[in-house]
Enzyme design. Structure first.
Site, PDB file in Angstrom:
ATOM      1  N   HIS A  67     -10.695  11.428  30.264  1.00 31.91           N
ATOM      2  CA  HIS A  67      -9.951  10.748  29.202  1.00 31.91           C
ATOM      3  C   HIS A  67     -10.675   9.479  28.795  1.00 31.91           C
ATOM      4  O   HIS A  67     -11.003   8.632  29.637  1.00 31.91           O
ATOM      5  CB  HIS A  67      -8.534  10.411  29.670  1.00 31.91           C
ATOM      6  CG  HIS A  67      -7.699   9.779  28.605  1.00 31.91           C
ATOM      7  ND1 HIS A  67      -7.131  10.507  27.583  1.00 31.91           N
ATOM      8  CD2 HIS A  67      -7.359   8.487  28.364  1.00 31.91           C
ATOM      9  CE1 HIS A  67      -6.457   9.702  26.779  1.00 31.91           C
ATOM     10  NE2 HIS A  67      -6.591   8.459  27.236  1.00 31.91           N
ATOM     11  N   SER A  68     -10.939   9.331  27.498  1.00 34.55           N
ATOM     12  CA  SER A  68     -11.593   8.158  26.925  1.00 34.55           C
ATOM     13  C   SER A  68     -12.957   7.960  27.583  1.00 34.55           C
ATOM     14  O   SER A  68     -13.813   8.843  27.494  1.00 34.55           O
ATOM     15  CB  SER A  68     -10.674   6.946  27.079  1.00 34.55           C
ATOM     16  OG  SER A  68     -11.015   5.923  26.188  1.00 34.55           O
ATOM     17  N   LEU A  69     -13.198   6.839  28.254  1.00 35.48           N
ATOM     18  CA  LEU A  69     -14.477   6.668  28.941  1.00 35.48           C
ATOM     19  C   LEU A  69     -14.740   7.837  29.879  1.00 35.48           C
ATOM     20  O   LEU A  69     -15.873   8.299  30.019  1.00 35.48           O
ATOM     21  CB  LEU A  69     -14.482   5.366  29.739  1.00 35.48           C
ATOM     22  CG  LEU A  69     -15.677   5.171  30.684  1.00 35.48           C
ATOM     23  CD1 LEU A  69     -16.962   4.984  29.902  1.00 35.48           C
ATOM     24  CD2 LEU A  69     -15.448   4.007  31.634  1.00 35.48           C
TER      25      LEU A  69
ATOM     26  N   SER B 177     -10.875  14.170  26.310  1.00 32.91           N
ATOM     27  CA  SER B 177      -9.598  13.703  25.771  1.00 32.91           C
ATOM     28  C   SER B 177      -9.756  12.287  25.234  1.00 32.91           C
ATOM     29  O   SER B 177     -10.232  11.401  25.947  1.00 32.91           O
ATOM     30  CB  SER B 177      -8.539  13.739  26.892  1.00 32.91           C
ATOM     31  OG  SER B 177      -7.361  13.074  26.509  1.00 32.91           O
TER      32      SER B 177
ATOM     33  N   ALA C  23     -12.734   3.720  25.438  1.00 30.09           N
ATOM     34  CA  ALA C  23     -12.287   2.667  26.360  1.00 30.09           C
ATOM     35  C   ALA C  23     -11.823   3.280  27.651  1.00 30.09           C
ATOM     36  O   ALA C  23     -11.629   4.462  27.753  1.00 30.09           O
ATOM     37  CB  ALA C  23     -11.183   1.843  25.740  1.00 30.09           C
TER      38      ALA C  23
END
Length: 264
Positions: A75-77, A103, A264
């Site tokens: 997820h993200s990073l 994601s 992020a």
């Protein structure tokens, strides 16, 4: 009996806590491992990693615990890290996951180099974390652990800044792209382009919600992931060589990008 191990990688500043409910809700046949990076969560006594290569190596060691077929979800990073993990496995000729699931993460080429927060004061880091969201406000108000949370976020942003912007290795596995319709951190319009990272099929599913739609719609996301993983177990191995791209290959249902996003 577990059919596939699903290793889930969290966002910058996040921990395995994001995915622990998944282990409870996961459908039969899928074993969810919520991964903690060094210096976070259950591994908070270990030194934080500020280097992308070191973090990739750490996740690879976790993937080697799989008892059979496995998949990576980030997820993200975590999505960017997962991609680099699979690339490194491909470079080494080690077993590949049956699927990469990203994601709230745009593809390489849409990542802006973030401003380093390594020397930023706590107030600036805290403001950026609140802008992105996802971290419980109660946690951000806990003075005993706030410093650790902020440092973990700083390290995550530093690692993001080390991400290569162009695919060094083209993968040979399917990729699932998940996004939030109202995500202001990684807008839906940045999710196109993941087809450039693989010769496998690319699918995209957009859920209601913002950057942390995986919390709001956990069961729906899990159902989507589980359905695709079951299909992967029935699919014969791909014939394409890693690093090549067949002519005329197309990905499914990908929107054209119109602006750049920040992980992020």
């Amino acid at each position: 009996m577990t059919a596939v191990d699903l290793f889930c990688l969290p966002y910058a500043g996040g921990s395995a806590a994001l995915f622990r409910p998944w282990a409870i809700d996961a459908p039969s046949g899928i074993a969810v491992t919520a991964v903690d990076y060094p210096g976070r969560g259950t591994r908070r006594d270990e030194p934080l990693l500020w280097d992308l290569g070191a973090l990739v190596e750490d996740v690879i060691l976790t993937c080697r615990r799989a008892s059979g077929p496995f998949a990576l979800l980030g997820h993200s990073l975590g999505g960017a890290v997962a991609l680099e993990v699979v690339r490194e496995l491909a470079r080494r000729g080690e077993p590949q996951p049956v699927r990469l699931i990203v994601s709230a993460a745009g593809p390489p080429g849409t990542w802006q180099r973030p401003r380093s927060l390594a020397r930023s004061d706590d107030a600036a880091v805290l403001a950026e974390m609140r802008r992105i969201g996802g971290t419980p406000e109660a946690l951000l108000r806990e003075p005993e652990i706030l410093g650790e949370v902020l440092d973990a976020f700083r390290a995550g942003v530093e690692i993001l800044g080390q991400m290569p912007l162009k695919p060094a290795v083209v993968l040979d596995i399917p990729v699932t792209v998940l996004g939030g319709a109202d995500d202001h951190v990684v807008p839906v319009t940045t999710l196109s382009g993941w087809d450039a990272t693989t010769v496998g099929a690319v699918s995209q599913t957009i859920f209601p919600g913002g950057h942390f739609f995986v919390v709001q719609h956990r069961r729906a996301v899990l159902d989507t992931v589980a359905r695709q993983l079951r299909q992967d177990l029935l699919r014969p191995p791909a014939a394409h060589a890693v690093g090549s791209r067949p002519e005329g290959g197309e990905a499914a249902d990908i929107n054209a990008p119109t602006r750049r996003g920040v992980l992020a």
